[in-house]
Design an enzyme around this catalytic site. Structure first.
Site, PDB file in Angstrom:
ATOM      1  N   ASP A   1     -30.632 -41.342  -9.881  1.00  7.29           N
ATOM      2  CA  ASP A   1     -30.700 -42.793  -9.726  1.00  7.29           C
ATOM      3  C   ASP A   1     -31.220 -43.100  -8.332  1.00  7.29           C
ATOM      4  OD1 ASP A   1     -30.509 -45.429 -10.456  1.00  7.29           O
ATOM      5  OD2 ASP A   1     -28.324 -45.550 -10.371  1.00  7.29           O
TER       6      ASP A   1
ATOM      7  N   GLU B   1     -35.819 -44.451  -7.418  1.00  8.88           N
ATOM      8  CA  GLU B   1     -35.467 -43.758  -8.664  1.00  8.88           C
ATOM      9  C   GLU B   1     -36.307 -42.495  -8.847  1.00  8.88           C
ATOM     10  OE1 GLU B   1     -34.076 -47.755 -11.125  1.00  8.88           O
ATOM     11  OE2 GLU B   1     -36.175 -47.113 -11.127  1.00  8.88           O
TER      12      GLU B   1
ATOM     13  N   ASP C   1     -31.026 -44.089 -15.932  1.00  8.01           N
ATOM     14  CA  ASP C   1     -30.892 -45.406 -16.536  1.00  8.01           C
ATOM     15  C   ASP C   1     -32.121 -46.278 -16.264  1.00  8.01           C
ATOM     16  OD1 ASP C   1     -30.556 -46.754 -13.967  1.00  8.01           O
ATOM     17  OD2 ASP C   1     -28.509 -46.020 -13.971  1.00  8.01           O
TER      18      ASP C   1
ATOM     19  N   ASP D   1     -25.361 -43.077  -9.554  1.00 10.08           N
ATOM     20  CA  ASP D   1     -25.397 -44.378  -8.894  1.00 10.08           C
ATOM     21  C   ASP D   1     -24.549 -44.366  -7.628  1.00 10.08           C
ATOM     22  OD1 ASP D   1     -25.909 -47.397  -8.911  1.00 10.08           O
ATOM     23  OD2 ASP D   1     -23.726 -47.326  -8.964  1.00 10.08           O
TER      24      ASP D   1
ATOM     25  N   HIS E   1     -52.587 -28.321   1.095  1.00  8.76           N
ATOM     26  CA  HIS E   1     -53.664 -29.298   0.903  1.00  8.76           C
ATOM     27  C   HIS E   1     -53.270 -30.371  -0.110  1.00  8.76           C
ATOM     28  CE1 HIS E   1     -54.571 -27.764  -3.119  1.00  8.76           C
ATOM     29  NE2 HIS E   1     -54.341 -26.561  -2.604  1.00  8.76           N
TER      30      HIS E   1
ATOM     31  N   GLU F   1     -56.561 -19.305  -0.766  1.00  7.26           N
ATOM     32  CA  GLU F   1     -55.731 -19.067  -1.949  1.00  7.26           C
ATOM     33  C   GLU F   1     -56.094 -17.719  -2.578  1.00  7.26           C
ATOM     34  OE1 GLU F   1     -53.140 -19.011  -3.640  1.00  7.26           O
ATOM     35  OE2 GLU F   1     -52.986 -21.127  -4.223  1.00  7.26           O
TER      36      GLU F   1
END
Length: 392
Positions: A10, A51, A76, A130, A201, A279
């Site tokens: 939440d 959220e 929710d 919450d 990156h 990479e």
């Protein structure tokens, strides 16, 4: 199948936008026991941004518990659940960025053998998350596996918008202590450490479509979202350095060079290139969809993840990647001072696995989101401390 886990998340904003924070927890569905709980302040932000931030924190925690978990994320927020399920469009830029981060994280979990699904629940069934989000809005930062002691609050409870030190602010004190204050006592050794900030990156179209893009492949450029992430990374690095000097080193691949240019422009230096930070070369898999590989070549993909000596035709083994990346890392350490290295997910994983002693088959537990920062300190006696990882 991995371990079943439930994430409850939440977020809230007092003012929308206003003082915001998120809360999340990970629960074992078979026993109902809470395994992890977290909360953090977000400064001024909207409810929806808070959220999404709670969802991301919960997914990361579940991945820490089991990188191949089968996760049901319960919220929710009808908006977040429908957007993450792909049924509603995302129009707001901040939400698009966060949704992309959540989707990449879910993709990592799926590629590791797990799954992520999303379920809407009524607010009264999300009371625990919450309550944690209210702690975040009160300025509290919580990140603990249940059973560990909860840290004391960093600011006065109830002091909305109070001076809760963020991770970046805490590292500011490490990088450049305020005038008149004593430098922190080194925990790993004496002397002045070398600081290394690893930046992943920003995204390309390959990234957003979960396509492999290694050394020797198509070498795509940043897309619009990736350019925004590069600028944000530059601002984060500038905040972290707080005016102190640093070098910027990038891999030779376009997306890292472009991100490094944005970082360098923000702190006023020209980036250097070192191809050893590139990479991994994926050979005949370069450009392939990871989702297609998981469906059509699952055994080979699993071997790539578990066998450090395995390489695709025309590609590199993980061992070959690690050899060149660690050589580049040693050069950075030998240079001293502070160096910002802009590179890729696998090289960041290589460095963290090396300094933390993580075996190859466990490195997939390390997250490095696009545009994220990871910071290390290497002391003269060779000890290393990891200040933080995967901060966006």
């Amino acid at each position: 199948m991995g371990r079943p886990l439930v994430v409850e998340a939440d977020g809230g904003s007092r003012g929308n936008p206003g003082v915001a924070g998120y809360g999340a927890l990970v629960r074992d569905p078979s026993t109902g026991r809470v395994l992890w709980e977290g909360a953090a302040p977000l400064g001024k932000a909207s409810n929806n941004v808070a959220e999404y931030s709670g969802l991301i924190a919960g997914l990361r925690a579940a991945q820490r518990i089991d990188p191949a978990a089968d996760i049901e994320a319960k919220m929710d927020s009808k908006l977040v659940v429908e957007q993450m399920s792909g049924r509603w469009k995302i129009k707001h830029e901040d939400m698009r960025r966060l949704a992309l981060e959540a989707r990449e994280l879910a993709g990592l979990i799926s590629r590791g053998g797990g799954s992520v699904s999303y379920t809407w629940i009524p607010r009264e069934k999300n009371k625990d998350a919450d309550a944690l989000s209210n702690k975040g809005m009160d300025g509290r930062t919580i990140d603990r596996m249940v059973g560990e002691p909860e840290p004391e609050p960093e600011s006065e409870p109830g002091a909305v918008g109070g001076p809760d030190p963020s991770a970046a602010e805490l590292v500011d004190e490490i990088i450049d202590p305020a005038p008149g204050t004593a430098a922190p006592v080194p925990t790993a050794g004496q002397g002045t450490p070398t600081r290394v900030v690893l930046v992943r990156h920003g995204v390309t179209d390959f990234t957003t479509h979960a396509r492999l893009d290694g050394r020797g492949g198509s070498d795509p450029s940043l897309n619009e979202t990736g350019r925004a992430q590069a600028r944000a990374a530059g601002a984060a690095v500038a905040h972290l350095l707080a005016g102190s000097s640093a070098r910027v080193v990038t891999s030779s691949l376009v997306r890292a060079v472009q991100t490094g240019a944005a970082v360098g422009a923000t702190i006023g230096v020209d980036a250097e290139q070192d191809a050893d930070w590139d990479e991994q070369a994926f050979g005949d898999w370069d450009g392939a969809s990871v989702h297609d590989l998981a469906r059509e070549q699952a055994a080979e993909l699993a071997r790539m993840r578990s066998d450090a000596a395995y390489a695709r035709p025309g590609g590199e083994t993980h061992l070959e990647l690690a050899e060149r990346v660690l050589a580049a890392f040693e050069r950075v350490v030998a240079a001293g001072g502070t160096t910002v290295v802009v590179c890729h997910r696998k090289p960041i994983m290589v460095v963290l696995a090396h300094v933390l002693g993580i075996p190859h088959d466990k490195i997939w537990r390390l997250a490095a989101a696009p545009g994220s920062l990871t910071a290390l300190e290497v002391w003269p006696d060779g000890n290393v401390s990891v200040a933080f990882t995967n901060r966006t």
